[in-house]
Motif scaffolding. Structure first.
Motif, PDB file in Angstrom:
ATOM      1  N   ARG A 268     -16.785-108.102 -13.107  1.00 44.64           N
ATOM      2  CA  ARG A 268     -16.724-107.538 -11.761  1.00 44.64           C
ATOM      3  C   ARG A 268     -15.664-106.456 -11.795  1.00 44.64           C
ATOM      4  O   ARG A 268     -14.831-106.418 -12.702  1.00 44.64           O
ATOM      5  N   ALA A 269     -15.668-105.597 -10.800  1.00 49.92           N
ATOM      6  CA  ALA A 269     -14.782-104.440 -10.827  1.00 49.92           C
ATOM      7  C   ALA A 269     -13.838-104.414  -9.636  1.00 49.92           C
ATOM      8  O   ALA A 269     -14.174-104.847  -8.541  1.00 49.92           O
ATOM      9  N   SER A 270     -12.651-103.858  -9.888  1.00 52.59           N
ATOM     10  CA  SER A 270     -11.700-103.594  -8.815  1.00 52.59           C
ATOM     11  C   SER A 270     -11.958-102.189  -8.286  1.00 52.59           C
ATOM     12  O   SER A 270     -12.681-101.403  -8.898  1.00 52.59           O
ATOM     13  N   SER A 271     -11.354-101.851  -7.172  1.00 53.56           N
ATOM     14  CA  SER A 271     -11.417-100.470  -6.683  1.00 53.56           C
ATOM     15  C   SER A 271     -10.665 -99.572  -7.654  1.00 53.56           C
ATOM     16  O   SER A 271      -9.647 -99.979  -8.213  1.00 53.56           O
ATOM     17  N   PRO A 272     -11.161 -98.360  -7.855  1.00 55.18           N
ATOM     18  CA  PRO A 272     -10.460 -97.450  -8.771  1.00 55.18           C
ATOM     19  C   PRO A 272      -9.040 -97.163  -8.299  1.00 55.18           C
ATOM     20  O   PRO A 272      -8.779 -97.080  -7.104  1.00 55.18           O
ATOM     21  N   ALA A 273      -8.156 -97.020  -9.258  1.00 62.55           N
ATOM     22  CA  ALA A 273      -6.774 -96.623  -8.982  1.00 62.55           C
ATOM     23  C   ALA A 273      -6.538 -95.295  -9.702  1.00 62.55           C
ATOM     24  O   ALA A 273      -6.950 -95.131 -10.852  1.00 62.55           O
ATOM     25  N   ARG A 274      -5.888 -94.377  -9.027  1.00 60.67           N
ATOM     26  CA  ARG A 274      -5.571 -93.092  -9.649  1.00 60.67           C
ATOM     27  C   ARG A 274      -4.264 -93.255 -10.422  1.00 60.67           C
ATOM     28  O   ARG A 274      -3.219 -93.546  -9.841  1.00 60.67           O
ATOM     29  N   VAL A 275      -4.339 -93.077 -11.742  1.00 58.35           N
ATOM     30  CA  VAL A 275      -3.184 -93.246 -12.619  1.00 58.35           C
ATOM     31  C   VAL A 275      -3.200 -92.125 -13.656  1.00 58.35           C
ATOM     32  O   VAL A 275      -4.206 -91.932 -14.353  1.00 58.35           O
ATOM     33  N   ASP A 276      -2.084 -91.395 -13.770  1.00 60.46           N
ATOM     34  CA  ASP A 276      -1.969 -90.341 -14.786  1.00 60.46           C
ATOM     35  C   ASP A 276      -3.179 -89.412 -14.807  1.00 60.46           C
ATOM     36  O   ASP A 276      -3.759 -89.147 -15.857  1.00 60.46           O
ATOM     37  N   ASN A 277      -3.609 -88.927 -13.657  1.00 62.10           N
ATOM     38  CA  ASN A 277      -4.747 -88.017 -13.550  1.00 62.10           C
ATOM     39  C   ASN A 277      -6.040 -88.593 -14.103  1.00 62.10           C
ATOM     40  O   ASN A 277      -6.860 -87.877 -14.691  1.00 62.10           O
ATOM     41  N   SER A 278      -6.233 -89.880 -13.928  1.00 58.31           N
ATOM     42  CA  SER A 278      -7.471 -90.565 -14.277  1.00 58.31           C
ATOM     43  C   SER A 278      -7.796 -91.558 -13.173  1.00 58.31           C
ATOM     44  O   SER A 278      -6.918 -91.962 -12.426  1.00 58.31           O
ATOM     45  N   LEU A 279      -9.065 -91.929 -13.086  1.00 55.67           N
ATOM     46  CA  LEU A 279      -9.470 -93.029 -12.214  1.00 55.67           C
ATOM     47  C   LEU A 279      -9.670 -94.239 -13.110  1.00 55.67           C
ATOM     48  O   LEU A 279     -10.492 -94.205 -14.033  1.00 55.67           O
ATOM     49  N   ILE A 280      -8.921 -95.285 -12.846  1.00 62.28           N
ATOM     50  CA  ILE A 280      -8.984 -96.499 -13.651  1.00 62.28           C
ATOM     51  C   ILE A 280      -9.705 -97.577 -12.848  1.00 62.28           C
ATOM     52  O   ILE A 280      -9.332 -97.865 -11.710  1.00 62.28           O
ATOM     53  N   VAL A 281     -10.732 -98.163 -13.449  1.00 59.18           N
ATOM     54  CA  VAL A 281     -11.448 -99.281 -12.841  1.00 59.18           C
ATOM     55  C   VAL A 281     -11.221-100.489 -13.729  1.00 59.18           C
ATOM     56  O   VAL A 281     -11.705-100.533 -14.867  1.00 59.18           O
TER      57      VAL A 281
END
Length: 172
Positions: A123-136
């Protein structure tokens, strides 16, 4: 990116619509999935997107029905590519939706494999913006007892009505 994002997924289970809404805010950023303590490789592919309607009987003999979308990710390095931009991922989903008709409110499950090991369900979490990337962050999809889950929710009404919505936490 050197650090792995650890996200508490205890109450998180985003829908396809939630994910696409978050991506739309920053479509040019690389979309990076993390699972089992590491990042997916830069050359990953979206190899299949499936939509299903399910009917079941739970362990309490209660009928259940739901829609679910499965996104299959092939975790490979290919041609030295970097992680695909979120907008490309969204375009793939749009193309599938034109032919299959995807329900944005359906439960979202990721199937991930490197082509050698078996597919694992997440399952996935909401994306987080980290170091100019979207992390899921992906977490294993656990089994559960729906009657017990419903009973627990009834015992703690404050917990079920007062938690933040996933859309509000999107791309934090």
């Amino acid at each position: 990116m050197n650090s792995i994002i650890k996200t508490d997924l205890a109450d998180s289970d985003i829908t396809l619509g939630d994910l696409l809404s978050c991506i739309a805010r920053s479509p040019d950023l690389p979309l990076i999935f993390t699972y089992v303590g590491r990042e997916i490789k830069g050359g990953y592919h979206v190899t299949e997107v499936k939509a299903g309607q399910f009917s079941a009987l739970d362990c309490g003999a209660n009928p259940e029905a739901w829609s679910e979308i499965f996104v299959q990710l092939w975790d490979i390095d290919e041609d030295g590519r970097s992680h695909m931009p979120g907008g490309k991922f969204a375009a793939i989903i749009r193309k599938v939706s034109e032919h299959v008709g995807l329900d944005g409110s359906a439960k979202l499950t990721f199937e991930v494999s490197d082509g050698v090991g078996p597919i694992q369900l997440f399952r996935a979490s909401s994306p987080a913006r980290v170091d100019n990337s979207l992390i899921v962050a992906l977490a294993p999809r656990p089994s559960s007892c729906k009657p017990r889950d419903k009973w627990l929710a009834e015992q703690s009404p404050a917990a079920s009505c007062c938690r933040p919505s996933t859309a509000a936490a999107c791309c934090a």
